[in-house]
Motif scaffolding. Structure first.
Motif, PDB file in Angstrom:
ATOM      1  N   TYR A 106       6.110  -0.067  -0.962  1.00  0.00           N
ATOM      2  CA  TYR A 106       6.380  -1.394  -1.500  1.00  0.00           C
ATOM      3  C   TYR A 106       6.221  -2.429  -0.385  1.00  0.00           C
ATOM      4  N   ASP A 107       5.752  -3.607  -0.763  1.00  0.00           N
ATOM      5  CA  ASP A 107       5.766  -4.760   0.159  1.00  0.00           C
ATOM      6  C   ASP A 107       5.119  -4.471   1.514  1.00  0.00           C
ATOM      7  N   VAL A 108       4.016  -3.716   1.530  1.00  0.00           N
ATOM      8  CA  VAL A 108       3.256  -3.658   2.791  1.00  0.00           C
ATOM      9  C   VAL A 108       2.859  -5.091   3.140  1.00  0.00           C
ATOM     10  N   VAL A 109       2.633  -5.847   2.097  1.00  0.00           N
ATOM     11  CA  VAL A 109       2.224  -7.241   2.222  1.00  0.00           C
ATOM     12  C   VAL A 109       3.148  -8.085   1.357  1.00  0.00           C
ATOM     13  N   GLY A 110       3.612  -9.189   1.900  1.00  0.00           N
ATOM     14  CA  GLY A 110       4.349 -10.155   1.103  1.00  0.00           C
ATOM     15  C   GLY A 110       5.851  -9.902   1.045  1.00  0.00           C
TER      16      GLY A 110
END
Lengths: 703, 703
Positions: free
Chosen positions: A373-377
């Motif tokens: 989850y949320d590697v980005v953002g």
């Protein structure tokens, strides 16, 4: 909510008009989002408040992004007229917490908010006019005037991100909630985190020169890293996961903090993450942009790097395993293993980024991007990597101190972007770093690995060979029997002021500061000013630590470590008399005046408008004060357009004009020329190669 | 006929595969057209004949264009393996009629034609492999490896044009007529020429760096010229229009020829234009590529610049008006006033160009392009302008002597292209220049103007500040009390060879030749070799004229003219012992051997493969001979890839490797190291700025 998302402009289009239009939209969207944020301040009085002690009042930032356009366009010679020289000096510097940023408010008279609003409109008109009329050659390269415009836009986008953090730090009663920004309503119990295995692989870091998107200097070059297998937290650390650390007294237990962390705790008095608001009845609320809500346990915790590292130590002790923050390369492995990329950009349809979803975090189990989850953002993720240049790093000439001063071992990289990230911040190669005690919309995920985090040696000047060359020039041994130039000039200056007061001296273009220190043997108060933070930081470091170390080039890539101290030159006692500031000699802040001596060595042929500096310098000198100039008159168009050369050209009659004549023509109304003579200097490039130059010293007495 | 036309590749496409395909086609079409031309030579024996005395035999040209690809690809570090080092040295140099081109056939052993054919095939395979595999980044810029491939293709296209001229100069019986090349059958009475007014206007010359087509160095930069109104011949001068000049004894009357023209007449014995063949019965025939035809009176006459100027004087005398050749800027005005452009290219549908109509001229009243005929195409048009660099001129690093040696006041521009022009030659910004006595498929049109032709001052080294800097370094006064470096090195060399024969000496990397002259005080026979014709021409000029003049930079743009002579150094008597040649130290022709001394000062850290030179240098020395090296070991990737540095790096154990160790490792098998010591030198950049360097001299005796 109003969608503020926008996508970076491709530099390699084939239709110049389409590119022009895209840049226009990019500029306007950044400018208006930035102004919308400042619309949250309840009234004009709030502009004069600081979000925290170490920061300028909000009015500074409001003016800063606009003056940046003008300052860089002037420097790049795209325009030659300033809009408001006072503003462009006042709002120029003071963003990072640098020793040479002048944060003393007593020195400043901040203008009215309406005056700054009006100024912003004038800048907007100027930039739009350039966008409509500048010849556009595709692709846009780093040498293009368009690069400077894109730099201004991306600079504003950085300040959109960082200003939104400042807004979260302002007292809530100073903020006017806005419908434009909507926060996420989803909150729940914290999901249980887990570890996901990321396989080992070689990682290629760095962006190519011809990449189709704008990049900051630190993104270019290349570095290859072997990343062994590691296990990473599947989700960012949530408030709920962080809470036991707080409740266990983690903020008070020195076992979890390193020396730097302890200093942070002492200075800040922090007892919990910064955006948590302790309720009288116990428990916490969370401060968003324009409101407080009950602490959503499944949202990512926001902390600085030191707090994140403390949590990792806490968790390691709890579980008897070794948790730490990921390195930059490990984060890139996560990205490569994920589905978070859409080409070169992060995919904002499945990530809380680019203002595409909310003006706040969302639960850490909202956006699954492959296995993580949320590697980005959502929120940025602190890494254990301090920022450094990749192989092939070169500063951009129009902003040579964007990155270099942060290559000091004190700035850690954050990756992945937050809900407030736009433009360059949403690109895979983007690279931003902050001091470890700074706050952003940033949290972290931990990793568990057999390999320790690869750490960069703290070799401050290794990446900046020009600064190392100047350190050697100012603090190294004499070459060819030629006396140390900085010391020599300072001694001449002292001699020429012998019969006048020797209270205040200004060393303009002070480089690494040696002459400033030398002047302080005699003068009570010496100001050293240089255009570039790259140089200023050496003098500052010497003053603070008494010594500097740098890598001197011997032959090819072979260097030797050099260490010099103020003590060896007998300069330790008087160093307290010296202040270093960053500044532009062609547009210096008004309060730098009242000097008995102004010295500018080897400066005038590196200024973009030397006559501008010279024509006004008398205003900064006391009557009878001395102006001491040296220059080899090495005029180069790279620094000074031909129209601004003081000499070294043929006049309309075909007569050669010497630079000294040019100096006389400008200075004579206010100065008497006392003397001219040659002062040699030698700059060592390698053990065998030197620049040997005869500078002309001219000494001027203010009438 | 078979159509050989082709169009230059756009550098700014968006589809790399399409660009790759276009370059592949461009390469193959140039390569095969070039080979088709050589198919006209009747048998392999003809390859060893010369078209004229001052030229190499045809085999040289046949090999030359292929070796060019390899030599430039090696120099640009795109490839690191040669295909045939002997060929790549043998066929490398000798195209223009330069004093340092080694045309003495006795020195060469030309290989068999089949060996060269096979070599050409190997090169073709290599280039095609690069075209298929090299990473392609659009747009292609001057730094790209693809630029080097395009350079090779365009270089081959130049030789298509010039070789077709050589073919016309070969005896007809050596030629095998080909169906592939068809000439125009149209011929008639000469049309009456007239004058057309071209209005005055400012003309902007020069191509922008980002132009979407490949260009040679001399095309870039900018120059603005005011062109007053003038009148131009509506058509090119036809054979019929030129004939009265011949019949009036114009070739024998000194009144029509300047000094240079008279020298040409004496040397050549010319009585009429070169491709005219006098018939025994009177009258003329015209030599085409592979046949002779009756002189077509309405085709354009082909002459060199001197003959064209003689005709203008003749016509001026006849009519009492002032006719002359147009300037470059006047020709551009004609182009701007015409319909001859299709975008950046010349419109080959309405011009006899790009092999799109015939392999010969056509009548001068065939292609009307607006108000004028043949502004473009048919035959090139001589101008009165000598070639020079525009403001901002910079030589391309991979071919730094493409243009610079022609900026000597002795090469005049030809414009408009001929029926044989392809590729870059069909672009509006193309710029080619030849010696005034050279022949091409070139004729002329005259103009009549109130303004005289603007002439360039014959300031040989004005445009080459690097060469001027070296002239000052080698022939100027001593600086900082440091002895003239070239003289000092030569004196050391003489001392170290005192007990051995002092017959033959080689000065490798001789630059502007001073050390070569100094060695000739003692040595009977000195060879000076430099990689760049830019430098070689200085020594050659000194030898021929006894003195040189150059512009020395004082401050900014201000220069002073410096004149130095061999006489002032007492070098006049022995200059006859020195020969200067152009050559590559890393791939030197075999016959440069049998020396008692080889000196290479400040050379090795500027070679692309220093170890290659060093590992073989013993083969060129006599037993007991001396090798004398100096270097400051300033290793730069710009010149030498890191893998080839001899020192200045850390080995696998982290130990610093000195360059002297690297020298020892390579030279020890064949040499004894006699001595090392430092020799300082100073290079003056301006009146105030100098490079002051400590070169290490190492003296090696061949075992």
């Amino acid at each position: 909510m109003q969608r503020f998302h926008s996508y970076p402009v491709r530099l390699d289009g084939t239709d110049p008009q389409a590119t022009r239009d895209a840049i226009r939209n990019d500029f306007l969207s950044a400018y208006s989002l930035f102004e919308a944020l400042f619309g949250l301040l309840k009234d004009d009085n709030v502009f004069y408040r600081r979000s925290e002690r170490t920061r300028h009042p909000m009015i500074f930032y409001f003016g800063h992004t606009a003056t940046f356009f003008i300052n860089k366009l002037v420097l790049a010679k795209v325009i030659d007229k300033r809009i408001n020289p006072d503003f462009e000096s006042l709002f120029a510097i003071g963003v990072d917490e640098m020793a040479w940023d002048d944060m003393d408010s007593s020195r400043y008279e901040w203008p009215g908010v309406d005056a700054v609003r009006e100024y912003r409109t004038l800048v907007k008109t100027q930039v739009l006019e350039l966008i409509d009329t500048l010849p556009l050659q595709l692709p846009i390269t780093q040498e293009s005037p368009w690069w400077v415009i894109l730099m201004g836009i991306e600079h504003e986008r950085i300040h959109i991100e960082t200003s939104s953090v400042l807004h979260r730090q302002m007292p809530l009663e100073e903020i006017r909630p806005s419908e434009a920004f909507q926060y996420c309503n989803d909150a729940g119990l914290p999901p249980e985190n887990s570890l996901t295995v990321i396989s080992g692989a070689a990682v290629q870091l760095g962006k190519e020169r011809g990449d189709p998107y704008y990049g900051w200097d630190n993104e270019y070059g290349s570095a290859r890293m072997e990343v062994p297998e590691f296990r990473t937290a599947t989700m960012l650390v949530s408030h709920g996961e962080f809470l036991p650390f707080v409740e266990a007294g983690g903020y008070e237990d020195p076992v979890y903090w390193d020396e730097e962390g302890m200093r942070f705790l002492e200075r800040s008095g922090a007892k919990h993450p910064p955006f948590w608001v302790a309720k009288a009845a116990g428990g916490y609320r969370l401060r968003l942009l324009d409101r407080e809500i009950d602490l959503p346990m499944d949202w990512p915790v926001e902390v600085n790097c030191l707090e994140a590292q403390a949590f990792c130590r806490f968790k390691s002790v709890q579980e008897g395993r070794a948790y730490r923050l990921p390195t930059e390369a490990e984060w890139v492995r996560m990205l490569e293993s994920s589905t978070a990329l859409a080409g070169e950009r992060f995919d904002d349809t499945n990530a809380n980024i680019n203002w595409n979803h909310f003006a706040s975090s969302v639960p850490v189990n909202t956006f699954l991007q492959g296995g993580l989850y949320d590697v980005v953002g959502n929120v940025w993720q602190w890494t254990s990597s301090t920022i450094d240049g990749y192989t092939g790093f070169e500063p951009h000439p129009v902003y040579d101190d964007f990155s270099l001063p942060t290559f000091d071992g004190k700035h850690n990289l954050i990756k992945g972007g937050s809900w407030a990230s736009t433009g360059n911040e949403t690109l895979r190669h983007s690279r931003y770093a902050f001091r470890r005690h700074f706050y952003q919309h940033a949290g972290f995920r931990y990793v568990e690995a057999d390999a320790p985090a690869e750490s960069m040696p703290e070799n401050i000047y290794e990446t900046d060979s020009l600064v190392a060359q100047y350190c050697e020039f100012q603090y190294g041994p004499d070459c060819f029997g030629v006396k140390n130039f900085a010391r020599n000039c300072a001694e001449h200056a002292v001699a020429f002021t012998a019969s006048t007061p020797q209270k205040r001296a200004l060393d303009l273009g002070c480089a690494t500061g040696r002459a400033s220190f030398e002047l302080a043997r005699v003068f009570d108060d010496v100001t050293g000013i240089d255009f570039s933070a790259r140089f200023i930081q050496v003098g500052t470091a010497l003053k603070a630590q008494g010594q500097i170390a740098y890598e001197r080039v011997e032959e090819g890539d072979v260097t030797t470590r050099q260490i010099h101290s103020l003590e060896e030159f007998g300069l330790k006692e008087t160093a307290g008399n010296v202040q270093f500031w960053q500044g532009d000699a062609c547009n210096l802040k008004a309060h730098f005046s009242g000097y008995d001596l102004i010295m500018a060595t080897n400066l005038i042929d590196r200024l973009y408008e030397p006559e501008r500096f010279l024509a006004q310098v008398h205003e900064r000198l006391n009557d009878g004060g001395i102006l001491l100039l040296t220059s080899p008159y090495t005029w180069l168009e790279e620094y000074t357009q031909k129209a601004h050369w003081l000499g070294g050209y043929y006049d309309e009659n075909g007569e050669a004009v010497e630079s000294l004549s040019g100096l006389k023509a400008i200075l004579s109304p206010h100065f008497e020329l006392l003397e001219t003579f040659d002062v040699p200097f030698v700059i060592r490039e390698t053990a065998r190669k030197y620049q040997h130059t005869l500078s002309q010293m001219s000494v001027w007495k203010k009438r």
